[in-house]
Motif scaffolding. Structure first.
Motif, PDB file in Angstrom:
ATOM      1  N   THR A  65       6.928   2.196  16.261  1.00  0.00           N
ATOM      2  CA  THR A  65       5.830   1.824  15.639  1.00  0.00           C
ATOM      3  C   THR A  65       5.320   2.683  14.768  1.00  0.00           C
ATOM      4  OG1 THR A  65       5.649   0.319  17.445  1.00  0.00           O
ATOM      5  CG2 THR A  65       3.729   0.518  16.055  1.00  0.00           C
ATOM      6  N   PHE A  66       5.247   2.389  13.402  1.00  0.00           N
ATOM      7  CA  PHE A  66       4.571   3.189  12.373  1.00  0.00           C
ATOM      8  C   PHE A  66       3.462   2.805  11.667  1.00  0.00           C
ATOM      9  CE2 PHE A  66       8.928   4.320  13.134  1.00  0.00           C
ATOM     10  CZ  PHE A  66       9.165   5.884  13.158  1.00  0.00           C
ATOM     11  N   ILE A  67       2.370   3.426  11.747  1.00  0.00           N
ATOM     12  CA  ILE A  67       1.078   2.999  11.018  1.00  0.00           C
ATOM     13  C   ILE A  67       0.670   3.897   9.962  1.00  0.00           C
ATOM     14  CG2 ILE A  67      -1.158   1.939  10.925  1.00  0.00           C
ATOM     15  CD1 ILE A  67      -0.834   1.575  14.105  1.00  0.00           C
ATOM     16  N   ILE A  86      -5.725  -3.494   4.530  1.00  0.00           N
ATOM     17  CA  ILE A  86      -4.569  -3.893   5.426  1.00  0.00           C
ATOM     18  C   ILE A  86      -3.391  -4.407   4.954  1.00  0.00           C
ATOM     19  CG2 ILE A  86      -3.750  -4.840   7.404  1.00  0.00           C
ATOM     20  CD1 ILE A  86      -6.704  -4.786   8.522  1.00  0.00           C
ATOM     21  N   THR A  87      -2.298  -3.699   4.575  1.00  0.00           N
ATOM     22  CA  THR A  87      -0.981  -4.206   4.022  1.00  0.00           C
ATOM     23  C   THR A  87      -0.356  -5.193   4.527  1.00  0.00           C
ATOM     24  OG1 THR A  87      -1.098  -2.030   2.982  1.00  0.00           O
ATOM     25  CG2 THR A  87       0.902  -3.348   2.454  1.00  0.00           C
ATOM     26  N   THR A  88      -0.085  -6.293   3.955  1.00  0.00           N
ATOM     27  CA  THR A  88       0.902  -7.238   4.454  1.00  0.00           C
ATOM     28  C   THR A  88       2.254  -6.983   3.813  1.00  0.00           C
ATOM     29  OG1 THR A  88       0.201  -8.861   2.659  1.00  0.00           O
ATOM     30  CG2 THR A  88      -1.009  -9.102   4.768  1.00  0.00           C
ATOM     31  N   ALA A  89       2.324  -6.757   2.386  1.00  0.00           N
ATOM     32  CA  ALA A  89       3.550  -6.361   1.962  1.00  0.00           C
ATOM     33  C   ALA A  89       3.245  -5.596   0.799  1.00  0.00           C
ATOM     34  CB  ALA A  89       4.348  -7.616   1.448  1.00  0.00           C
ATOM     35  N   ALA A  90       4.354  -4.695   0.143  1.00  0.00           N
ATOM     36  CA  ALA A  90       4.119  -3.703  -0.913  1.00  0.00           C
ATOM     37  C   ALA A  90       5.059  -4.056  -2.099  1.00  0.00           C
ATOM     38  CB  ALA A  90       4.403  -2.352  -0.645  1.00  0.00           C
ATOM     39  N   GLY A 190       3.255  -0.802   9.606  1.00  0.00           N
ATOM     40  CA  GLY A 190       2.065  -1.316   8.676  1.00  0.00           C
ATOM     41  C   GLY A 190       1.299  -0.219   8.217  1.00  0.00           C
ATOM     42  N   ALA A 191       0.256  -0.620   7.611  1.00  0.00           N
ATOM     43  CA  ALA A 191      -0.488   0.348   6.760  1.00  0.00           C
ATOM     44  C   ALA A 191      -1.990  -0.105   6.629  1.00  0.00           C
ATOM     45  CB  ALA A 191      -0.116   0.526   5.356  1.00  0.00           C
ATOM     46  N   VAL A 192      -2.996   1.111   6.945  1.00  0.00           N
ATOM     47  CA  VAL A 192      -4.286   0.734   6.794  1.00  0.00           C
ATOM     48  C   VAL A 192      -4.711   2.011   5.883  1.00  0.00           C
ATOM     49  CG1 VAL A 192      -4.937   1.913   8.665  1.00  0.00           C
ATOM     50  CG2 VAL A 192      -6.691   0.273   7.761  1.00  0.00           C
ATOM     51  N   CYS A 193      -5.398   1.642   4.822  1.00  0.00           N
ATOM     52  CA  CYS A 193      -5.891   2.626   3.802  1.00  0.00           C
ATOM     53  C   CYS A 193      -7.365   2.593   3.490  1.00  0.00           C
ATOM     54  CB  CYS A 193      -4.968   2.738   2.568  1.00  0.00           C
ATOM     55  SG  CYS A 193      -3.353   3.160   2.608  1.00  0.00           S
ATOM     56  N   THR A 194      -8.268   3.465   3.306  1.00  0.00           N
ATOM     57  CA  THR A 194      -9.332   3.433   3.111  1.00  0.00           C
ATOM     58  C   THR A 194      -9.598   3.878   1.602  1.00  0.00           C
ATOM     59  OG1 THR A 194     -11.472   4.371   3.573  1.00  0.00           O
ATOM     60  CG2 THR A 194      -9.957   5.928   3.388  1.00  0.00           C
TER      61      THR A 194
END
Length: 248
Positions: A65-67, A86-90, A190-194
């Motif tokens: 699992t990668f975030i 929060i990214t759903t797709a890119a 997934g990804a979370v970016c400030t």
């Protein structure tokens, strides 16, 4: 998976146990526990090539699992500095993923990771947005900034307005490659970016790094809990009814 090695200890400060494992080039790795859950953080440096290299090596070491925990520029009004995206797709505007799959292959986040990120953000009471990210290979011309000696071309001049019109929430440089390769290998990502900048409002500020770290750490704990529920029920996929039934 932050980009900046200095963000690794900033993430690990929210764990219950943490120690450095290795530091070579852009890759700083710490390991520890968040509650009773094993957790690691590995920096990737800037961009897709080094990010995917880290995924390849970490997957071989048993990571599943990668975030991505990063920073970004927002492309829509109403997104404030320090908010979490929060990214759903890119949108795959980087070149690394094209070394793995056809151009039409989607870069999509694991639905479990997206749901856990949203749950973590709600639990922590932070401001967040959920949607599509765009990942580029250039901080300058690839993100609508002029290059050296004010170099511009048609792509650079139109990219921000085009992505804004497509309802893309933010720009960064790693997510699409991470999501593509993780999906290809059957891994969760997934990804979370400030938000450090809003390119529409032309605002900037270094804010929200610790918030992203807290959200990611809480997400790992949530995913571990959900994995236990799936295991007890003998199910491969998480459903809303499982979560409802698991509550007292």
């Amino acid at each position: 998976m932050p980009g900046d090695p200095e963000r690794v200890p900033k993430i690990a400060q929210f764990w219950d146990e943490a120690r450095e494992i290795s530091f070579h080039r852009e890759y700083k790795v710490w390991h520890g526990k968040a509650g009773n859950v094993a957790i690691s953080a590995c920096s990737t440096g800037i961009g897709a090539p080094s990010t995917v290299l880290a995924v390849e090596e970490l997957a071989r070491a048993g990571c599943h699992t990668f975030i991505r925990v990063g920073s970004c520029g927002a492309l829509q009004p109403g997104i404030e500095i320090g908010d979490q995206i929060i990214t759903t797709a890119a949108v795959r505007l980087e070149g690394t993923s094209s070394q793995y799959v056809l151009p039409g292959y989607p870069a999509h986040a694991s639905y479990e990771v997206v749901l856990a990120l949203v749950e973590a953000a709600e639990t922590l009471g932070v401001n967040y947005h959920v949607g599509v990210t765009a990942s580029t290979d250039s901080f300058y011309t690839g993100q609508g900034r002029p290059g050296f000696r004010n170099y511009w071309w048609s792509f650079s001049k139109s990219i921000l307005e085009d992505l804004k019109a497509m309802n893309v929430l933010n720009l960064e440089m790693e997510a699409s490659a991470l999501l593509t390769v993780a999906s290809l290998y059957g891994l969760r990502a997934g990804a979370v970016c400030t938000v450090f900048a809003n390119r529409v409002n032309d605002t900037f500020g270094v804010k929200g790094e610790e918030t992203a770290a807290k959200v990611a750490t809480e997400t790992v704990k949530i995913l571990a809990e959900w994995d236990e529920i799936k295991q007890k029920k003998g199910k491969k996929y998480l459903t809303a009814s499982m979560l409802k039934l698991s509550k007292p």
